[in-house]
Scaffold this motif. Structure first.
Motif, PDB file in Angstrom:
ATOM      1  N   ARG A 101      -3.100  -8.421  -9.381  1.00 49.87           N
ATOM      2  CA  ARG A 101      -1.990  -7.300  -9.489  1.00 49.87           C
ATOM      3  C   ARG A 101      -0.968  -8.265  -9.714  1.00 49.87           C
ATOM      4  O   ARG A 101       0.181  -7.511 -10.509  1.00 49.87           O
ATOM      5  CB  ARG A 101      -2.095  -6.612  -8.090  1.00 49.87           C
ATOM      6  CG  ARG A 101      -1.050  -5.822  -8.064  1.00 49.87           C
ATOM      7  CD  ARG A 101      -1.003  -4.810  -6.603  1.00 49.87           C
ATOM      8  NE  ARG A 101       0.356  -4.085  -6.486  1.00 49.87           N
ATOM      9  CZ  ARG A 101       0.433  -3.026  -5.656  1.00 49.87           C
ATOM     10  NH1 ARG A 101      -0.578  -3.062  -4.600  1.00 49.87           N
ATOM     11  NH2 ARG A 101       1.471  -2.524  -5.439  1.00 49.87           N
ATOM     12  N   GLU A 105       1.242  -6.907 -13.026  1.00 48.32           N
ATOM     13  CA  GLU A 105       2.640  -6.322 -12.757  1.00 48.32           C
ATOM     14  C   GLU A 105       3.672  -6.987 -13.589  1.00 48.32           C
ATOM     15  O   GLU A 105       4.662  -6.369 -14.087  1.00 48.32           O
ATOM     16  CB  GLU A 105       2.941  -6.172 -11.315  1.00 48.32           C
ATOM     17  CG  GLU A 105       2.253  -5.105 -10.629  1.00 48.32           C
ATOM     18  CD  GLU A 105       2.597  -5.232  -9.365  1.00 48.32           C
ATOM     19  OE1 GLU A 105       2.721  -4.057  -8.613  1.00 48.32           O
ATOM     20  OE2 GLU A 105       2.963  -6.237  -8.595  1.00 48.32           O
ATOM     21  N   TRP A 145      -4.336   0.591  -6.464  1.00 46.90           N
ATOM     22  CA  TRP A 145      -3.180   0.365  -7.399  1.00 46.90           C
ATOM     23  C   TRP A 145      -3.321   0.560  -8.677  1.00 46.90           C
ATOM     24  O   TRP A 145      -2.653   1.378  -9.384  1.00 46.90           O
ATOM     25  CB  TRP A 145      -2.890  -1.305  -7.129  1.00 46.90           C
ATOM     26  CG  TRP A 145      -1.845  -1.413  -8.396  1.00 46.90           C
ATOM     27  CD1 TRP A 145      -0.448  -1.160  -8.117  1.00 46.90           C
ATOM     28  CD2 TRP A 145      -1.916  -2.384  -9.297  1.00 46.90           C
ATOM     29  NE1 TRP A 145       0.406  -1.836  -9.283  1.00 46.90           N
ATOM     30  CE2 TRP A 145      -0.692  -2.439 -10.184  1.00 46.90           C
ATOM     31  CE3 TRP A 145      -2.875  -2.902  -9.927  1.00 46.90           C
ATOM     32  CZ2 TRP A 145      -0.526  -3.225 -11.488  1.00 46.90           C
ATOM     33  CZ3 TRP A 145      -2.749  -3.672 -11.188  1.00 46.90           C
ATOM     34  CH2 TRP A 145      -1.846  -3.740 -11.857  1.00 46.90           C
ATOM     35  N   THR A 149      -1.250   3.324 -12.069  1.00 50.52           N
ATOM     36  CA  THR A 149      -0.299   2.553 -12.930  1.00 50.52           C
ATOM     37  C   THR A 149      -0.270   3.290 -14.378  1.00 50.52           C
ATOM     38  O   THR A 149       0.725   3.178 -14.972  1.00 50.52           O
ATOM     39  CB  THR A 149      -0.726   1.182 -13.210  1.00 50.52           C
ATOM     40  OG1 THR A 149      -1.699   1.057 -14.038  1.00 50.52           O
ATOM     41  CG2 THR A 149      -0.714   0.572 -11.900  1.00 50.52           C
TER      42      THR A 149
END
Length: 486
Positions: A101, A105, A145, A149
């Motif tokens: 992650r 990101e 998550w 996104t």
């Protein structure tokens, strides 16, 4: 077909439907979780790499026979390679996906991929060691998550079809109902193999392509091993019968890579080969030594899901159970010629017209026809008509001898096609005796199974039929040209 997103100069043969799914995913306004599955060597990795132009935010391939600690170490090494700042190794998969992650990101999406960040994890089943909590961690990564996104396309692949079905599609845990799109990659059809042959300049006739299909099936990787400069016979001798033949161990590796306890799967396949017309589950269990149990049922289901076995129901309720038949041409060829025979160099080139070879061709062509049953239906002019497909095997009685029909097409328009398959170099000549046998099978089937339907004789003859009085009694004739249709 070439994707509008792909940066590769290569052309992907076939796979139109999977390419459409991947294209839609890249154009989606939300994150996508795609699962691709299919047998070993079917082209899952090739499809993704060619389509994406080998452009990923992150890509990792599971390593066979690595334990969790080893997998985590390699996963960490790959994260660093893709740009994750130096850090300690993850202690578990939750840590590992948290690091993923952080990496994702920090990255921007690729404009040529619709602005998406593509995560590609290949050979997923090899990463799921016992007690690793890998599936839970992957589910948490997506649910907590990635799914929120809007710019991630996560693609997972696995050759172990049974694992993919059990742990991904049928999961009741973190992955339950999370897969947004799934792609099952199946073997090429004859049409797609012809396109492959043309692209690689084989310059083969449809007859030769079909014979190659009887050996390799429609597994794309196997076709890439063919040398266009050699004849088909020379290729087969080199690949299977030469010293250190490249394909000599493929059969065992194939089962090992796809199934846990592969010896039980091989035992069932070997049993089915002994009676190529098909067997009931009870017969398979008794002859293979794999007892009737939930595990036995699971093995048969996995063999069906992976394309090795087809399930052919019987046309009447009085006949209990279904017949299971070996469907995979590579498996049939390997068992008949590589495992059973101590074949010498140049075996294939020197045994072309033997009884053993001709018998194998007949059985192999039947399996080619099963793979192209929808082309047969279209050739009959009933592509839009609902059809059911049966195999029929009955013992002798007072009026008829024992009979077996390998392919029956029962149509919703009131017609039944009894199909006979013949693979020959020249048009097949139906003798009066052979016609009498066909009519006897038709008569018994109509009397005992379909008294209210029209029962017709269909010949699937690779080179057509000799025009004689017997041929005029056949209701429909299907040739290789029909089987090569899309």
């Amino acid at each position: 077909m070439k994707s509008k997103f792909s940066q590769s100069t290569m052309t992907i043969i076939g796979r139109d439907a999977p390419i459409e799914i991947l294209t839609e995913a890249l154009a989606s306004s939300h994150s996508e979780f795609i699962a691709i599955y299919g047998r070993r060597r079917i082209g899952k990795t090739y499809l993704v790499k060619e389509f994406m132009g080998n452009t990923y935010t992150f890509s990792y391939t599971g390593i066979e026979d690595y334990n969790t600690k080893q997998q985590l170490s390699e996963f960490h090494r790959t994260l660093l390679r893709y740009g994750l700042p130096k850090c300690g190794k993850p202690q578990n998969w939750f840590d590992a996906f948290d690091m993923l992650r952080t990496l994702v990101e920090s990255k921007k999406g690729f404009p040529k991929l619709g602005g998406k960040k593509v995560i590609f994890i290949d050979e997923l089943p090899w990463m799921d060691a016992r007690g690793s909590d890998f599936v839970k961690a992957l589910g948490h990564f997506w649910n907590d998550w990635a799914a929120w996104t809007k710019d991630i396309v996560m693609i997972i692949c696995g050759s172990a079809t049974s694992w993919m079905v059990k742990k991904v599609f049928s999961s009741k845990g973190g992955l339950y109902n999370r897969i947004t799109r799934q792609i099952e990659l199946t073997s090429f059809t004859l049409n797609e193999c012809e396109k492959f042959s043309a692209a690689h300049k084989f310059n083969w006739s449809r007859h030769l392509i079909t014979e190659a299909y009887m050996i390799f099936g429609g597994v794309p990787y196997y076709w890439t091993l063919i040398d266009p400069a050699k004849s088909l016979s020379a290729n087969i001798d080199f690949l299977f019968f030469s010293e250190n033949a490249p394909m000599k161990i493929e059969y065992h590796v194939l089962f090992k890579s796809m199934f846990t306890a592969p010896e039980r799967y091989e035992s069932i396949v070997k049993t089915l080969i002994e009676k190529k017309g098909g067997m009931t589950a009870k017969e398979i269990s008794e002859k293979s030594g794999v007892g009737m149990s939930a595990k036995f049922t699971e093995i048969l289901t996995n063999l069906k899901l992976s394309g090795f076995v087809i399930e052919m129901p019987q046309p009447t309720k009085k006949q209990r159970g279904v017949l299971f038949k070996l469907a995979d041409n590579f498996t049939l060829f390997y068992n008949d010629f590589v495992l059973k025979k101590k074949a010498r160099t140049n075996y294939w080139a020197t045994h072309q017209n033997t009884g053993t070879m001709n018998s194998w061709r007949g059985l192999a062509f039947e399996r080619v026809c099963y793979r192209h049953i929808h082309q047969i239906q279209k050739a009959l002019g009933v592509g839009g008509v609902y059809c059911e497909y049966f195999a029929w095997s009955v013992p002798e009685n007072e009026s008829y001898p024992a009979m077996q029909i390998d392919m029956i097409i029962d149509r919703a328009d009131g017609i039944v096609n009894i199909c006979e398959m013949k693979f020959t170099n020249s048009p097949f000549s139906i003798s009066p005796v052979y016609l009498a046998e066909m009519n006897l099978r038709r008569s018994r089937y109509q009397q005992e199974v379909a008294p209210k339907k029209g029962v017709q004789l269909t010949m699937v003859a690779s080179s057509g039929l000799v025009k004689n009085p017997q041929a005029s009694e056949i209701n429909s004739v299907i040739t290789l040209d029909d089987l090569f249709q899309p």
